[in-house]
Design a protein around this motif. Structure first.
Motif, PDB file in Angstrom:
ATOM      1  N   ASP A  67       0.816  -1.221   0.000  1.00 59.84           N
ATOM      2  CA  ASP A  67       0.000   0.000   0.000  1.00 59.84           C
ATOM      3  C   ASP A  67       0.852   1.274   0.000  1.00 59.84           C
ATOM      4  N   PHE A  68       2.164   1.105  -0.201  1.00 61.35           N
ATOM      5  CA  PHE A  68       3.128   2.196  -0.365  1.00 61.35           C
ATOM      6  C   PHE A  68       3.372   3.011   0.916  1.00 61.35           C
ATOM      7  N   THR A  69       3.020   2.445   2.066  1.00 63.56           N
ATOM      8  CA  THR A  69       3.360   3.114   3.321  1.00 63.56           C
ATOM      9  C   THR A  69       4.872   3.192   3.488  1.00 63.56           C
ATOM     10  N   THR A  70       5.580   2.133   3.087  1.00 66.99           N
ATOM     11  CA  THR A  70       7.033   2.104   3.289  1.00 66.99           C
ATOM     12  C   THR A  70       7.787   2.992   2.304  1.00 66.99           C
ATOM     13  N   CYS A  71       7.126   3.420   1.230  1.00 64.70           N
ATOM     14  CA  CYS A  71       7.754   4.381   0.305  1.00 64.70           C
ATOM     15  C   CYS A  71       6.663   5.027  -0.550  1.00 64.70           C
ATOM     16  N   PRO A  72       6.082   6.129  -0.072  1.00 65.85           N
ATOM     17  CA  PRO A  72       4.981   6.760  -0.806  1.00 65.85           C
ATOM     18  C   PRO A  72       5.411   7.568  -2.023  1.00 65.85           C
ATOM     19  N   LYS A  91       5.636  17.196  -5.834  1.00 65.47           N
ATOM     20  CA  LYS A  91       6.529  17.604  -4.760  1.00 65.47           C
ATOM     21  C   LYS A  91       6.535  16.512  -3.694  1.00 65.47           C
ATOM     22  N   ILE A  92       7.649  16.398  -2.993  1.00 60.63           N
ATOM     23  CA  ILE A  92       7.740  15.440  -1.891  1.00 60.63           C
ATOM     24  C   ILE A  92       7.187  16.097  -0.632  1.00 60.63           C
ATOM     25  N   ASP A  93       6.153  15.485  -0.094  1.00 63.28           N
ATOM     26  CA  ASP A  93       5.473  16.010   1.095  1.00 63.28           C
ATOM     27  C   ASP A  93       6.113  15.387   2.338  1.00 63.28           C
ATOM     28  N   ILE A  94       6.872  16.187   3.065  1.00 58.45           N
ATOM     29  CA  ILE A  94       7.571  15.689   4.257  1.00 58.45           C
ATOM     30  C   ILE A  94       6.584  15.181   5.297  1.00 58.45           C
ATOM     31  N   GLU A  95       5.446  15.830   5.412  1.00 56.21           N
ATOM     32  CA  GLU A  95       4.455  15.420   6.404  1.00 56.21           C
ATOM     33  C   GLU A  95       3.928  14.019   6.087  1.00 56.21           C
ATOM     34  N   GLN A  96       3.786  13.705   4.807  1.00 52.70           N
ATOM     35  CA  GLN A  96       3.332  12.362   4.440  1.00 52.70           C
ATOM     36  C   GLN A  96       4.387  11.321   4.804  1.00 52.70           C
ATOM     37  N   ILE A  97       5.658  11.662   4.616  1.00 54.56           N
ATOM     38  CA  ILE A  97       6.724  10.747   5.031  1.00 54.56           C
ATOM     39  C   ILE A  97       6.700  10.565   6.546  1.00 54.56           C
ATOM     40  N   ASN A  98       6.534  11.660   7.275  1.00 58.16           N
ATOM     41  CA  ASN A  98       6.457  11.572   8.738  1.00 58.16           C
ATOM     42  C   ASN A  98       5.277  10.721   9.183  1.00 58.16           C
ATOM     43  N   ASP A 131      18.513  19.022   6.364  1.00 62.55           N
ATOM     44  CA  ASP A 131      17.542  19.795   7.141  1.00 62.55           C
ATOM     45  C   ASP A 131      16.545  18.868   7.834  1.00 62.55           C
ATOM     46  N   PHE A 132      16.095  17.853   7.112  1.00 59.02           N
ATOM     47  CA  PHE A 132      15.171  16.860   7.665  1.00 59.02           C
ATOM     48  C   PHE A 132      15.786  16.166   8.880  1.00 59.02           C
ATOM     49  N   LEU A 133      17.038  15.752   8.748  1.00 59.73           N
ATOM     50  CA  LEU A 133      17.700  15.049   9.850  1.00 59.73           C
ATOM     51  C   LEU A 133      17.926  15.958  11.050  1.00 59.73           C
TER      52      LEU A 133
END
Length: 225
Positions: A67-72, A91-98, A131-133
């Motif tokens: 379901d792409f939770t591990t890599c959206p 765009k890569i949504d950081i909140e979705q990764i979080n 920045d993310f790290l």
């Protein structure tokens, strides 16, 4: 639960293989483990690095893979994630990764979150993986290799992590391509010296050259107690 971030000193340092081997070690030691990929470029469908992790682990795909939770975020073009996303008008949504990481943390004891490229890869023009790290402060496991240029890339990575106060959990030295015993032995000495110099109290774990289907003798117990 604990989330570790696996980064390479550059692309093709071996972080996908290292992540898969760590996951296999933890799985075989009865830890509830799953891997995650920050973003994937150069493929379609399920992340090819996630597929590599499962192959090394010797397990079938998880439902969270399907379901792409591990890599959206998976993009066709093999490039830096900011460019690959732009080429598909995304765009890569950081909140979705979080949110994906949070979901995995609720279900598993350990999450191994593999990055993309090196530490300073741009996610957008104004926001990098570094920045993310700095924001998340995940303990980082940094993967280096025996390729020429790796000492330079490794020491720069260590220095920038020190300056950004990013925690280093361990350094993995991937022997591949292992073209020179002199380089292998000297690099280990250099890395030990600079870990101490930069104030990082963490182990170095060596990964020999191996086949994905074989058992590599790696001392991951130094990282996971």
């Amino acid at each position: 639960m604990t989330t570790y971030f696996i980064s390479g000193i550059d692309t093709d340092a071996g972080k996908s293989y290292a992540t898969g081997l760590m996951a296999k070690y933890l799985h075989q030691n009865n830890r509830k483990i799953i891997t995650q990929k920050f973003a994937q470029t150069g493929c379609q469908g399920i992340s090819e690095d996630i597929l590599t992790h499962r192959e090394i682990m010797g397990v079938e795909l998880f439902e969270e893979d399907k379901d792409f939770t591990t890599c959206p975020f998976v993009f066709d073009y093999p490039a830096s994630p900011h460019l690959a996303a732009n080429m598909q008008n995304k765009k890569i949504d950081i909140e979705q990764i979080n949110n994906s990481t949070k979901t995995l943390e609720e279900r598993y004891e350990i999450v191994l979150l593999e990055g993309v490229g090196g530490l300073h890869v741009p996610i957008s023009l104004d926001y990098s993986l570094l920045d993310f790290l700095e924001e998340k402060r995940y303990p980082v496991i940094l993967v280096t290799s025996s390729k020429l240029g790796s000492i330079n890339h490794t020491l720069m990575s260590l220095e920038i992590m020190k300056n950004r106060n990013i925690p280093l959990h361990g350094l993995i030295y991937n022997h591949y391509p292992a073209k020179s015993e002199f380089i292998l032995n000297d690099s280990i000495n250099v890395f030990h010296h600079y870990l101490e110099k930069f104030g990082f109290d963490c182990p170095i774990v060596e990964i020999p050259v191996f086949e994905k289907s074989s058992d590599a003798n790696v001392e991951f117990g130094k990282l996971f107690h």
